[in-house]
Design a protein around this motif. Structure first.
Motif, mmCIF file in Angstrom:
data_model
loop_
_atom_site.group_PDB
_atom_site.id
_atom_site.type_symbol
_atom_site.label_atom_id
_atom_site.label_comp_id
_atom_site.label_asym_id
_atom_site.label_seq_id
_atom_site.Cartn_x
_atom_site.Cartn_y
_atom_site.Cartn_z
ATOM 1 N N GLY A 153 0.802 -1.211 0.000
ATOM 2 C CA GLY A 153 0.000 0.000 0.000
ATOM 3 C C GLY A 153 0.836 1.262 0.000
ATOM 4 N N GLU A 154 0.212 2.348 -0.435
ATOM 5 C CA GLU A 154 0.856 3.667 -0.431
ATOM 6 C C GLU A 154 0.957 4.215 0.993
ATOM 7 N N HIS A 155 1.985 4.992 1.279
ATOM 8 C CA HIS A 155 2.839 5.618 0.292
ATOM 9 C C HIS A 155 4.014 4.716 -0.078
ATOM 10 N N PHE A 156 4.275 4.616 -1.382
ATOM 11 C CA PHE A 156 5.422 3.894 -1.912
ATOM 12 C C PHE A 156 6.512 4.931 -2.136
ATOM 13 N N ASP A 157 7.619 4.826 -1.389
ATOM 14 C CA ASP A 157 8.661 5.857 -1.408
ATOM 15 C C ASP A 157 9.610 5.645 -2.586
ATOM 16 N N ILE A 158 9.130 6.048 -3.761
ATOM 17 C CA ILE A 158 9.900 5.973 -5.005
ATOM 18 C C ILE A 158 9.808 7.325 -5.707
ATOM 19 N N PRO A 159 10.736 7.624 -6.620
ATOM 20 C CA PRO A 159 10.572 8.826 -7.435
ATOM 21 C C PRO A 159 9.315 8.711 -8.295
ATOM 22 N N VAL A 160 8.796 9.847 -8.707
ATOM 23 C CA VAL A 160 7.643 9.832 -9.614
ATOM 24 C C VAL A 160 8.016 9.024 -10.859
ATOM 25 N N PRO A 161 7.227 8.003 -11.203
ATOM 26 C CA PRO A 161 7.586 7.169 -12.357
ATOM 27 C C PRO A 161 7.569 7.962 -13.665
ATOM 28 N N ASP A 162 8.411 7.540 -14.599
ATOM 29 C CA ASP A 162 8.321 8.099 -15.948
ATOM 30 C C ASP A 162 6.945 7.802 -16.533
ATOM 31 N N GLU A 163 6.468 6.566 -16.306
ATOM 32 C CA GLU A 163 5.152 6.148 -16.781
ATOM 33 C C GLU A 163 4.528 5.254 -15.704
ATOM 34 N N LEU A 164 3.255 5.448 -15.447
ATOM 35 C CA LEU A 164 2.518 4.606 -14.509
ATOM 36 C C LEU A 164 1.636 3.664 -15.323
ATOM 37 N N ILE A 165 1.922 2.361 -15.241
ATOM 38 C CA ILE A 165 1.255 1.380 -16.098
ATOM 39 C C ILE A 165 0.109 0.680 -15.380
ATOM 40 N N PHE A 166 0.279 0.349 -14.087
ATOM 41 C CA PHE A 166 -0.751 -0.337 -13.311
ATOM 42 C C PHE A 166 -0.952 0.350 -11.961
ATOM 43 N N ILE A 167 -2.204 0.356 -11.506
ATOM 44 C CA ILE A 167 -2.551 0.752 -10.144
ATOM 45 C C ILE A 167 -3.327 -0.405 -9.527
ATOM 46 N N SER A 168 -2.893 -0.874 -8.364
ATOM 47 C CA SER A 168 -3.580 -1.980 -7.694
ATOM 48 C C SER A 168 -4.565 -1.477 -6.654
ATOM 49 N N TRP A 169 -5.685 -2.204 -6.561
ATOM 50 C CA TRP A 169 -6.627 -2.068 -5.456
ATOM 51 C C TRP A 169 -6.670 -3.395 -4.722
ATOM 52 N N PHE A 170 -6.717 -3.321 -3.377
ATOM 53 C CA PHE A 170 -6.757 -4.525 -2.561
ATOM 54 C C PHE A 170 -8.059 -4.603 -1.772
ATOM 55 N N GLU A 171 -8.431 -5.827 -1.464
ATOM 56 C CA GLU A 171 -9.684 -6.103 -0.775
ATOM 57 C C GLU A 171 -9.812 -5.337 0.542
#
Length: 239
Positions: A153-171
């Motif tokens: 889960g967020e926050h994911f401590d990474i630099p802003v991606p060049d491209e965001l391909i997938f966003i996950s939702w969890f139960e």
């Protein structure tokens, strides 16, 4: 032909019966079987091999490195991290899977802690395609459902991606940036979240398709080696 090296710690499969039952040939074996039909030249390497199986010769003969690690991040040899890092900047592609986010290599490439929230509760994950035009999601529908996975889960401590391909939702309600691309030097990087060792995620055909697509996308561009340093003028310079 794209030359792919699949690196896996291969420690949990040998120490835990529940993991060995899901991946009897190792996570690297399951990934290799899942992408083999694409015609890639596949090599596998594991943590306990000399130099973690990632000698300079192996890396020089690798177009794309797939990396899965979890239990031995701190024990990974720093000199080999530097060796891989250099090859990525020279153009080798990198696909970092699941808990590889905490590897020394990924942290060095990102320049951040790469920390996140997590929970192992056998909950459903839905990976939404955030960029339907991207080659990594070719052949994939609007989302991928996984019946059981570990939650990140967020926050994911990474630099802003060049491209965001997938966003996950969890139960349980959390969301997560589960597919992120980066460029470092001449190398392309794809981070892909799913793949906890307790679950048969890498036997899933859609997950296999994403990894295959990512291999093609991260593979280096075939061109003359880039030159750096002093350069004579191409045209005559008028004094």
């Amino acid at each position: 032909m794209i030359k792919v090296t699949i690196w896996n710690e291969y420690l949990r499969e040998k120490s835990r019966e529940d993991v060995a039952k899901v991946y009897p040939d190792g996570i690297h074996g399951a990934i290799a079987d899942g992408i083999r039909q694409e015609g890639f030249a596949i090599h596998t390497a594991t943590f306990n091999e000399p130099e973690h199986g990632l000698t300079q010769e192996v890396l020089n003969d690798t177009d794309v490195l797939i990396y899965w690690g979890h239990a031995a991040h701190k024990e990974f040899n720093d000199a080999i991290v530097d060796r891989i890092y250099k090859r990525i900047h020279e153009g080798m592609g990198l696909i970092v899977l699941h808990s590889g986010h905490h590897s020394k290599l990924f942290q060095k490439l990102m320049g951040t802690s790469c920390d996140l929230l997590w929970r192992e509760a056998d909950e459903k994950e839905r990976l939404w395609v955030a960029d339907p035009s991207h080659p990594i999601v070719e052949g994939i529908g609007p989302y991928i459902d996984l019946p059981e996975e570990e939650m990140y889960g967020e926050h994911f401590d990474i630099p802003v991606p060049d491209e965001l391909i997938f966003i996950s939702w969890f139960e349980g309600g959390e969301v997560f940036r589960s597919g992120c691309t980066y460029r470092r030097g001449q190398g392309r990087i794809f981070y892909f979240r799913p793949g906890h060792e307790n679950y048969p995620t890498y036997h899933n055909k859609e997950i296999q398709r994403v990894i295959s697509n990512a291999v093609k996308w991260t593979a280096p561009v075939k061109r003359e080696k880039t030159f750096y340093g002093f350069h004579e003028p191409l045209e005559q310079i008028k004094k």
